[in-house]
Structure formats: structure tokens, C-alpha cells
Design an enzyme around this catalytic site. Sequence first.
Site, PDB file in Angstrom:
ATOM      1  N   VAL A  13       7.205  37.690 -18.628  1.00 24.70           N
ATOM      2  CA  VAL A  13       7.675  37.060 -19.862  1.00 24.70           C
ATOM      3  C   VAL A  13       8.956  36.265 -19.599  1.00 24.70           C
ATOM      4  CG1 VAL A  13       8.501  37.467 -22.224  1.00 24.70           C
ATOM      5  CG2 VAL A  13       6.601  38.825 -21.325  1.00 24.70           C
ATOM      6  N   CYS A  14       9.815  36.795 -18.742  1.00 23.01           N
ATOM      7  CA  CYS A  14      11.122  36.170 -18.483  1.00 23.01           C
ATOM      8  C   CYS A  14      11.026  34.697 -18.090  1.00 23.01           C
ATOM      9  CB  CYS A  14      11.900  36.956 -17.437  1.00 23.01           C
ATOM     10  SG  CYS A  14      12.215  38.677 -17.914  1.00 23.01           S
ATOM     11  N   PRO A  15      10.170  34.313 -17.134  1.00 20.91           N
ATOM     12  CA  PRO A  15      10.139  32.892 -16.785  1.00 20.91           C
ATOM     13  C   PRO A  15       9.651  32.003 -17.934  1.00 20.91           C
ATOM     14  CG  PRO A  15       8.429  34.088 -15.584  1.00 20.91           C
ATOM     15  CD  PRO A  15       9.295  35.107 -16.269  1.00 20.91           C
TER      16      PRO A  15
END
Length: 187
Positions: free
Chosen positions: A46-48
Amino acid sequence: MASVNSTVQAFTAAAFHKGQFVTVTEENLKGQWSIVFFYPADFTFVCPTELGDLADHYAEFQKMGVEVYSVSTDTHFTHKAWHDSSDTIGKIEYPMIGDPTGTVTNNFGVMREGQGLADRATFVIDPQGVIQAVEITAEGIGRDASELMRKVKAAQYVAAHPGEVCPAKWKEGEATLAPSLDLIGKI
């Protein structure tokens, strides 16, 4: 946890920014609007998508006088490696703060107990270093840069127009409210 109307605590951290390693302190968050955008870890899922979304909106944030700082407990070296190996992360132009000691993450109160990872948390900070908005989501819930931009615009508007407030779903150019006895029970 750092709360609305509290002042950012002192910190010094290394960051990867535009191909360089730089030092960032709480003083960098003063004199302009800032977003401090915590995420759990580099090379994840999810972070990228979130960081890429911020990168896509970065020029508009800059036009609004806002600097963006992403923060994870990875090192600034890891941020550089991720930046160099991912097309999504490679488009990032804002500073990526490394916080392997957890100082910044703990100062904002978003360290996951026993994990050494930051929560998925966002802080909007005014030019005086005072927190104006906080958002924290669960692990699997990504944030939306366009909604964050709306919140920053509302915070900037309220700061520039004492006595006015922005109602739900307010967008730039729309009507605001001036709280008074005349409004009570009429909204």
C-alpha cells in the site's frame, strides 16, 4: 500521540531528497505549511501507492506553499535504494526521512508498539509548527492525496480568515460559515 494544536517536537533526521542525503529538523517544518506523512515500510504494498499519489500531487502542493515529508523507520539509504529501483517511488521529489531510531515516529506518537514500524499517519502543520490536522488509518487502508489537499486548503483558508470555518465537503471557492448565535439551530 501528537495532537491538533500541539507543537512539533525537536528532532534531527537524515533524508533522501533529489539525489542527495540531507538533514531535516523540526525547524524545516516552520515558516511554511508542511505535511508529515508516516508509512510503515519501504518495499511494501500500500505504501508505494500512497507515496506515488503524493508525488503525482506534489507540484500542486508546492504551489500552495506546502512541503511534503514522508517518514518511515527505514534508513535514508533504504529510501535511496527504493527510489532507484521503483518507477513509482522514482518520481518522488519531496524529502523521504529515514527514522531508524524511531525518534521522529515516537515524537509524533505513531510508533507501532513492539513492531518498530510507523502507523499510516498524516499530520498537517502550519507555518508556526503547530499541528492543524491528523489522520491515522489501519494497515490496509491507503490515503488519498486529493482529499489531503482539500484538508490543507481548508486549514490554510481558516488560518487566513479568522472567524470563518469550513463546513463538511468544503472545496476552495465555496461558501464558509461564520459561527454566531444567528446560526445556532439553522444549519
